[in-house]
Design an enzyme around this catalytic site. Structure first.
Site, PDB file in Angstrom:
ATOM      1  N   LYS A  88      16.088  42.065 116.765  1.00 57.45           N
ATOM      2  CA  LYS A  88      14.954  42.809 117.320  1.00 57.45           C
ATOM      3  C   LYS A  88      15.467  44.115 117.918  1.00 57.45           C
ATOM      4  O   LYS A  88      16.422  44.120 118.708  1.00 57.45           O
ATOM      5  CB  LYS A  88      14.306  41.944 118.409  1.00 57.45           C
ATOM      6  CG  LYS A  88      12.825  42.090 118.545  1.00 57.45           C
ATOM      7  CD  LYS A  88      12.316  41.011 119.500  1.00 57.45           C
ATOM      8  CE  LYS A  88      10.845  41.132 119.720  1.00 57.45           C
ATOM      9  NZ  LYS A  88      10.396  40.225 120.789  1.00 57.45           N
TER      10      LYS A  88
HETATM   11  C1  E4P Z   1       6.928  39.845 121.074  1.00 60.98           C
HETATM   12  O1  E4P Z   1       7.867  39.775 120.348  1.00 60.98           O
HETATM   13  C2  E4P Z   1       7.024  39.968 122.538  1.00 60.98           C
HETATM   14  O2  E4P Z   1       8.055  39.120 122.968  1.00 60.98           O
HETATM   15  C3  E4P Z   1       5.783  39.523 123.258  1.00 60.98           C
HETATM   16  O3  E4P Z   1       4.741  39.236 122.357  1.00 60.98           O
HETATM   17  C4  E4P Z   1       5.405  40.376 124.417  1.00 60.98           C
HETATM   18  O4  E4P Z   1       4.233  39.849 125.013  1.00 60.98           O
HETATM   19  P1  E4P Z   1       3.728  40.315 126.442  1.00 60.98           P
HETATM   20  O5  E4P Z   1       3.193  41.695 126.341  1.00 60.98           O
HETATM   21  O6  E4P Z   1       2.660  39.324 126.807  1.00 60.98           O
HETATM   22  O7  E4P Z   1       4.928  40.240 127.367  1.00 60.98           O
END
Ligand code: E4P
Length: 216
Positions: free
Chosen positions: A83
């Protein structure tokens, strides 16, 4: 539509995977912190538990170091997806890792132009953050719709991974908008199966079966 579980909680992953409804896992540094576990150890453990893609995020901000970290994360298991943040350095690292055959998930996407760049950089997944856009009164779902049109216009193979999903409505709307994947916290995925009329109807059926003395 594929379902990824957005958590680093191994107990929750194990429980949801047992339903056969989950296809992968996404994590981020905040979720790793919440788990209280060692980063690489927990990623390796999750990768051993699930056969689908598991996103693990780099911590560097310079492209060269991101590539080094990405290679280190990818060496943990064959199903690691690296990522990378949607910055110019992140895109440069994405290009390099993609050329190396390493799967990538470009995260923190908040505009269609950013998603276009990620596709051009060869990203395996693009993660538009719906909930965080909604939080600042911008329609997150519109972003999914825009990316779908752009990717289809040019035949980009980058998969749209709807992220920052906060509830069942986000899941339904992402599916309607044509997202390839959605990632949501375990409680949101569990909530998809619930409906008050299902509970009410089941209670009546069971009561009537007991009253009639029916058994299977
Ligand atoms: C995705 O990969 C992220 O980890 C996640 O969906 C972030 O979500 P949030 O905005 O609720 O922290």
């Amino acid at each position: 539509m594929q379902f990824f579980i957005d958590t680093a909680d191994t107990d929750a992953i194990r429980e949801l995977y047992a339903t056969g409804l989950a296809d992968g896992v996404t994590t981020n540094p905040s979720l790793i912190r919440k788990s209280g576990r060692d980063f690489k150890q927990v990623i390796a453990e999750i990768c051993a538990m699930v056969d689908g893609p598991v996103s693990a995020e780099v911590l560097a901000t310079a492209a060269d170091t991101m590539v080094e970290e990405g290679r280190a994360l990818a060496s943990l298991a064959g199903n690691v997806v690296v990522k990378l943040p949607l910055t110019l350095d992140g895109l440069k690292a994405c290009r390099q890792l993609s050329q190396d055959g390493i799967a990538t998930n470009v995260t923190l996407c908040f505009s269609a132009n950013q998603a276009l760049l990620a596709a051009k950089a060869g990203a395996t997944y693009i993660s538009p953050f719906i909930g965080r856009l909604d939080d600042i009164h911008i329609d997150g779902m519109e972003l999914i719709r825009e990316i779908r049109v752009i990717y289809d216009n040019y035949g980009f193979e980058t998969q749209i991974l709807a992220a920052s999903i906060r509830g069942p409505l986000h899941v339904k709307e992402s599916a309607l908008a044509g997202a390839d994947v959605m990632t949501a916290p375990p409680e949101v995925i569990r909530a998809l199966a619930t409906h008050p009329l299902t509970d009410k109807g089941l209670a009546t059926f069971l009561k009537d079966a007991a009253a009639a003395g029916i058994s299977v």
